[in-house]
Design a protein around this motif. Structure first.
Motif, PDB file in Angstrom:
ATOM      1  N   GLU A  30     -34.484 -35.890  30.393  1.00 53.47           N
ATOM      2  CA  GLU A  30     -35.588 -35.092  29.877  1.00 53.47           C
ATOM      3  C   GLU A  30     -35.048 -34.018  28.942  1.00 53.47           C
ATOM      4  OE1 GLU A  30     -39.031 -33.194  32.088  1.00 53.47           O
ATOM      5  OE2 GLU A  30     -38.007 -34.386  33.628  1.00 53.47           O
ATOM      6  N   PRO A  31     -35.687 -33.815  27.802  1.00 55.00           N
ATOM      7  CA  PRO A  31     -35.197 -32.798  26.880  1.00 55.00           C
ATOM      8  C   PRO A  31     -35.056 -31.426  27.527  1.00 55.00           C
ATOM      9  CG  PRO A  31     -36.887 -34.103  25.820  1.00 55.00           C
ATOM     10  CD  PRO A  31     -36.811 -34.563  27.235  1.00 55.00           C
ATOM     11  N   LYS A  32     -35.958 -31.087  28.431  1.00 53.53           N
ATOM     12  CA  LYS A  32     -35.937 -29.745  29.026  1.00 53.53           C
ATOM     13  C   LYS A  32     -34.652 -29.488  29.798  1.00 53.53           C
ATOM     14  CE  LYS A  32     -40.833 -28.837  29.353  1.00 53.53           C
ATOM     15  NZ  LYS A  32     -41.716 -29.971  29.635  1.00 53.53           N
ATOM     16  N   LYS A  33     -34.108 -30.559  30.369  1.00 53.54           N
ATOM     17  CA  LYS A  33     -32.938 -30.380  31.230  1.00 53.54           C
ATOM     18  C   LYS A  33     -31.659 -30.104  30.438  1.00 53.54           C
ATOM     19  CE  LYS A  33     -35.064 -31.588  35.077  1.00 53.54           C
ATOM     20  NZ  LYS A  33     -35.654 -30.509  35.852  1.00 53.54           N
ATOM     21  N   ILE A  34     -31.729 -30.335  29.146  1.00 49.10           N
ATOM     22  CA  ILE A  34     -30.478 -30.297  28.373  1.00 49.10           C
ATOM     23  C   ILE A  34     -29.864 -28.902  28.378  1.00 49.10           C
ATOM     24  CG2 ILE A  34     -31.522 -29.898  26.083  1.00 49.10           C
ATOM     25  CD1 ILE A  34     -29.438 -31.908  25.030  1.00 49.10           C
ATOM     26  N   ILE A  35     -30.698 -27.868  28.378  1.00 47.03           N
ATOM     27  CA  ILE A  35     -30.181 -26.507  28.369  1.00 47.03           C
ATOM     28  C   ILE A  35     -29.323 -26.258  29.598  1.00 47.03           C
ATOM     29  CG2 ILE A  35     -30.894 -24.092  28.677  1.00 47.03           C
ATOM     30  CD1 ILE A  35     -32.161 -24.353  26.231  1.00 47.03           C
ATOM     31  N   GLU A  36     -29.852 -26.682  30.723  1.00 45.00           N
ATOM     32  CA  GLU A  36     -29.160 -26.503  31.998  1.00 45.00           C
ATOM     33  C   GLU A  36     -27.789 -27.184  31.975  1.00 45.00           C
ATOM     34  OE1 GLU A  36     -30.691 -27.848  36.127  1.00 45.00           O
ATOM     35  OE2 GLU A  36     -32.332 -26.946  34.991  1.00 45.00           O
ATOM     36  N   ILE A  37     -27.815 -28.457  31.532  1.00 42.85           N
ATOM     37  CA  ILE A  37     -26.572 -29.224  31.491  1.00 42.85           C
ATOM     38  C   ILE A  37     -25.593 -28.571  30.525  1.00 42.85           C
ATOM     39  CG2 ILE A  37     -25.591 -31.445  30.850  1.00 42.85           C
ATOM     40  CD1 ILE A  37     -28.162 -32.730  31.807  1.00 42.85           C
ATOM     41  N   ALA A  38     -26.109 -28.158  29.373  1.00 37.09           N
ATOM     42  CA  ALA A  38     -25.241 -27.572  28.372  1.00 37.09           C
ATOM     43  C   ALA A  38     -24.588 -26.300  28.900  1.00 37.09           C
ATOM     44  CB  ALA A  38     -26.039 -27.256  27.107  1.00 37.09           C
ATOM     45  N   LYS A  39     -25.360 -25.514  29.628  1.00 36.78           N
ATOM     46  CA  LYS A  39     -24.798 -24.276  30.192  1.00 36.78           C
ATOM     47  C   LYS A  39     -23.635 -24.597  31.121  1.00 36.78           C
ATOM     48  CE  LYS A  39     -28.517 -20.945  29.975  1.00 36.78           C
ATOM     49  NZ  LYS A  39     -29.835 -20.716  30.556  1.00 36.78           N
TER      50      LYS A  39
END
Lengths: 154, 155, 388, 344
Positions: A30-39
């Motif tokens: 999901e696009p929304k999750k990418i921030i979390e993973i990137a962090k």
């Protein structure tokens, strides 16, 4: 491979991790999750983005945003290329911008925006970069933008 | 100390300038002197009508769409070239299986009109255009030289 | 960007110090407070055109944006294509590629040094660097048959073998360059005016360099020892012993010194490569045997190869690859997606100047107007390379 | 009839060769300065070309290595259209460079060519020369202001800053020469030098400061800051075209020439060929003075091929800290010499 396992634990159930020609590919669901993973990836040592690419799979209904992430500061990680992929629907291409986590994406996300029309939410300066003014609303790297090709006959 | 090294560096820079006041020029005075390019230089193309087997590989590989195939009176395909597009990559000559296309060392051609640069097969087969110089040039060969960088020997 | 008390200066695209771009500079007195690079004046949509061309046809296309370092641009693309096609070039070709890439790097660095020199006002530095670049161009012309656009590497190998006189010519060129370096040192590097203009100017800290994803000599001048040639050795770099030029200061002067150091290092690399280069074929066996025998006969003894007809119909299997190469200006990356057709489905070509654009943009504010050309030159920013 | 022609011819000649006319008009004034201008710009390009392993001007006259290049350039400037942009202050735009060009010549009037050959022989001729030299920057400011162009404006501001900083060391170092030779009269200064030796040997400090100031104030490298091409195009003359631009290009060289003449008079023994005085033919002193000035001019233009340019704040710092201090020291040095002279 140890690194792959580490990344698998980071990504968890939000994405899929596989190895493709030596590179670790993370497909975020999901696009929304990418921030979390990137962090988390940044905390792991992946400190810059080498390239941000859009790929047009609109015949299958989506665009793919591909981040190639690697590290300068950690020599072991510098050898690895982490491919972070996220799919966005082609009729409403939106994805959170990673500029907060990796400032190095600034220009590349802008380019992807102007070439594909993918809106990176949270990007402070999402406007045209290379193209002339009349390209507002026209996204040249989409497959729907056809350019004339010549044959071999005179 | 800083002041002294600074002064020495100033003097060294001026000294180097003075040292170079002895003329040793790298410039090649074209067109009085013209470099004779070595064999294998990727210049204008020579097309041999006899050797052509009409395979159109040259047109297919051409990255700039400069080579196009023309259908002749005998229904066979022959290449023609548009030098306004040609980027002299030499792919066509390298893929030509019979040597019908070859590169020459000619490179300095001037045209009066853009249309003159289009070579249909008949014109293409007639031969390579020859450069025109204001006066008879002195041909030289460029060679690396330890002292002067490049040295130009007369042919 | 036009409040009271500030002056908005538009530098370029018609300006002696701008290059092919426009820069909006907001000045508070002599100090730049805001800086917007307006790029795109030489944008040629390389990535779109690449999708309409065959794999082999993209070789010259991708060289064009990085014209002053086309050897390395060529290599980055070819490595990607070879990964897709699963072809391994023979060892001799790997060495030839290394030689070409290093010559190209020297030419690129000399170009950058020349531009930096003229931007801070040293016409001698400019002319010398461009004059000496001519020697390396001459060497590359011997190898490839063209002055600037070499298109030297093809999938599976290289197009030509080393000419007979090359070793001798290169030996002379290396000795000439080493001797000239002493003069460069006196008139440019250690010239007190150069040092005054460059030392402590445009300081790029290690943290910021990493954060902004700076590449190439600019990154190494900030103390990050990152060089693709060491991190992920390609061509023949694995067998070659060389050092990465790293400096800690991160200012314009450090960037200039790193470039000079790399030129000297490249000379050593080429010398080693010429020593270690094995004999053998220059094209992969797979393609070599596809060349028609009568075509082979045509180029016998010339050191050149003929292309197999398959080159116009290269169909890599479905998949995607990512390649990186350390060019003179920095890391070039190619992301290539194939859908099994003879044309790339997607080709992402990220050039070093494009990645340095962010550094350039962020580094300028806070400096004086006169420092702007110094920083611009020291980053070796090449607008056509950034625009693609 | 014949007598009349003869009379006119003779008076004409007399008039022409009288210092008041000959000096400003022929030598070292207008005609000499123009020929020097033509030679020096060619020389500058040629020296730079040779150091940079190029040819430089060549095709205009092949047998003289392109020495006529500047004649061709001048003709081109003369016949090319003078475009006056709409946004400029027209009167100032046209007049300022012309007046500026004329004023840069003025110091030459008070610079003597030999013992009894000066257009104006004034008790304070040194001060007059220095005062006339300072007119340069104010008119350059007008030029830059009239252009109504941001680059011109920045160039003019830079020149303003620079002129404030170079004038003080200029005047102090000239004063230290005046103190050394006990006079403000240039003829007397040369006479003193003929008697006791060149100024450069007595007070090398002042000579060095004055030389640097020459380079500094005439926009030669490394102080080519007001015209810095890669930063502000061509500074104050950005908006100019045709002959007005040509004038602008020549002005700094004329200034260089007049300052070099002054330098030769103050520190290089003027028209004296060597340290000791010789009784010479009246033409020769002028040539000697010219040669000395020419060497200074040639050295200044040679620096183009050696240096990049300083940043303005660095140049200002050099002027206010180094040059000012050195100039002041040179003044003290001159007083020291005077004291020793008086004591001993």
């Amino acid at each position: 491979m140890e690194l792959k396992e580490r990344i698998e634990t980071i990504v968890g159930s939000t994405g899929e991790v596989r190895i493709d020609r030596g590179n670790i590919v993370v497909e975020v669901k999901e696009p929304k999750k990418i921030i979390e993973i990137a962090k988390k990836l940044k905390a792991e040592g992946f400190d810059h983005v080498k390239s941000v690419s859009g790929v047009d799979y609109s015949d299958q209904g989506y665009f793919e945003i591909v981040y190639h992430v690697s590290s300068y500061s950690t020599p072991e990680l510098a050898k690895a290329i982490l491919v972070l992929k996220v799919k966005v629907p082609s009729d409403n291409p939106r994805s959170p911008s990673l500029i907060e986590i990796w400032p190095s994406v600034e220009m590349m996300e802008r380019e992807t925006y102007e070439m594909y029309g993918i809106i990176f939410e949270g990007h402070p300066e999402l406007k045209r970069l290379f193209l002339p003014e009349e390209f507002e609303g026209v996204y040249p790297l989409r497959k729907s933008f056809k350019i004339k090709e010549e044959g071999i006959m005179a | 100390m800083g002041l002294l090294t600074n002064l020495v560096d100033h003097l060294k820079a001026i000294g180097t300038g003075l040292k170079y006041l002895i003329p040793r020029r790298l410039t090649l005075m074209y067109p009085e002197y013209v470099e004779k390019l070595p064999e294998g230089y990727r210049g204008y193309l020579r097309y041999d009508n006899e050797k052509c087997i009409h395979c159109s590989l040259c047109a297919r590989i051409c990255p700039a769409n400069a080579i196009k195939m023309y259908r002749g009176g005998d229904k066979k395909l022959r290449p023609g070239i548009n030098y306004t597009r040609c980027i002299f990559c030499g792919f066509c000559a390298d893929i030509c299986p019979t040597g019908a296309l070859e590169y020459t060392t000619i490179q300095d051609i001037a045209y009066e009109k853009l249309e003159d640069q289009v070579y249909p097969p008949e014109k293409f087969a007639k031969g390579v255009p020859q450069p025109v110089y204001p006066e008879k040039p002195i041909f030289i060969i460029a060679k690396v030289d330890e002292e002067r960088g490049l040295k130009y020997d007369r042919v | 960007m036009s409040e009271e008390g500030y002056m908005l200066l538009q530098i370029g695209p018609q300006h002696p110090g701008s290059g092919h771009m426009r820069m909006l500079v907001k000045l508070d007195g002599d100090v730049i407070v805001d800086f917007i690079p307006d790029v795109g004046y030489v944008h040629r949509t390389v990535e779109k055109i690449a999708e309409t061309k065959l794999y082999i046809q993209n070789i010259p296309l991708l060289e064009k944006p990085i014209l002053n370092d086309s050897g390395n641009a060529n290599l980055a693309y070819i490595i990607a294509v070879e990964k897709l096609l699963d072809v391994e070039p023979p060892p001799r070709a790997q060495y030839l590629r290394t030689i070409m890439a290093e010559l190209s790097r020297i030419a690129s660095h000399l170009y950058g040094i020349g531009i930096l020199s003229i931007l801070i006002g040293s016409s001698t530095g400019f002319m010398w660097a461009f004059g000496d670049r001519e020697i390396f161009i001459h060497l590359m012309q011997m190898m490839s048959g063209a002055r600037i656009t070499y298109s030297y590497m093809v999938p599976g190998g290289v197009r030509r073998d080393l000419p007979d006189q090359f070793r001798e010519e290169f030996r002379k060129a290396a000795r000439y360059m080493r001797r000239r370096y002493k003069d460069y040192e006196k008139i440019i590097i250690k010239n007190p005016v150069t040092r005054a203009r460059l030392e402590g100017v445009g300081v790029l800290s290690r943290e910021k360099a990493i954060e902004w994803g700076t590449v190439g000599p600019n990154l190494r001048a900030s103390g990050v020892a990152y060089d693709v040639r060491k991190v992920e050795p390609y061509a023949a770099y694995e067998d070659i012993d060389f050092e990465i030029a790293v400096r800690e200061e991160g200012d314009c002067y450090a960037r200039l010194l790193v470039r000079f150091q790399e030129i000297m290092e490249s000379l050593k690399i080429i010398e080693q490569a010429l020593e270690k280069i094995p004999n053998g074929k220059i094209l992969a066996e797979k393609y070599e045997k596809m060349i028609q025998p009568r075509a082979k006969k045509l180029v016998e003894g010339t050191g050149r190869i003929k292309f197999p007809a398959i080159y116009v119909n290269l169909k890599p299997p479905k998949g995607e690859v990512f390649s990186r190469v350390e060019s003179g200006k920095g890391e070039i990356t190619v992301y290539l997606v194939s859908n099994g057709s003879p044309k790339p489905y997607r080709l992402r070509f990220v050039t070093p100047s494009f990645r340095n654009l962010l550094t350039f943009k962020n580094l300028i504010p806070g400096h004086r107007l006169a420092d702007f050309p110094a920083i611009y030159g020291s980053l070796d920013y090449f607008p056509p390379g950034a625009d693609r | 009839m014949y007598d009349l022609i003869n009379y006119l011819w003779e008076t004409g000649l007399n008039l022409l060769f009288s210092p008041e006319i000959f000096e400003p008009l022929v030598f070292p004034g207008l005609i000499a300065a123009f020929s020097l201008l033509i030679v020096v710009i060619w020389l500058e390009r040629k020296i730079a070309a040779i150091i940079q392993m190029r040819y430089g001007p060549y095709y205009i006259s092949r047998h003289t290595e392109g020495a006529l290049q500047l004649v061709a350039d001048l003709l081109r400037f003369l016949f090319s259209e003078v475009i006056i942009p709409k946004s400029v202050d027209k009167i100032a735009y046209v007049l300022a460079p012309i007046i500026l060009f004329a004023f840069t010549f003025l110091p030459i009037v008070v610079i003597p060519v030999s013992k009894d050959f000066a257009a104006i022989d004034h008790e304070y001729s040194l001060l007059i020369a220095l005062a006339l030299m300072t007119l340069y920057s104010s008119f350059l400011l007008i030029v830059s202001w009239a252009s109504n162009n941001k680059f011109s404006f920045i160039g003019g501001l830079r020149e303003g800053f620079l002129s404030l900083s170079y004038e003080i060391p200029l005047i102090i170092s000239a004063l230290s020469a005046a103190v050394l030779f006990d006079s403000f009269n240039l003829i007397e200064i040369v006479e003193k030098q003929a008697a006791m030796g060149w100024g450069i040997f007595y007070n090398p400090l002042a000579a060095i400061v004055f030389l640097v100031v020459i380079i500094y104030s005439t926009s030669r490298y490394p102080y080519e800051i007001a015209e810095a091409e890669s930063e502000i195009v061509i500074g104050p003359f950005t908006e100019y075209t045709g002959i007005l631009f040509g004038l602008g290009m020549g002005i700094s060289y004329i200034k260089l020439y007049s300052m070099s003449l002054l330098y030769a008079v103050l520190f290089l023994g003027g028209w004296e060929p060597v340290v000791w005085p010789l009784n010479l033919h009246p033409v020769l002193p002028g040539i000697i003075l010219f040669i000395k000035a020419f060497i200074i001019v040639a050295f200044s233009v040679f620096l183009r091929a050696v240096y990049p340019r300083y940043r303005i704040d660095q140049a200002l710092r050099i002027a206010w800290w180094k040059l000012f201090t050195l100039a002041f020291l040179s003044l003290l040095f001159s007083y020291g010499i005077k004291i020793i002279e008086v004591m001993g």
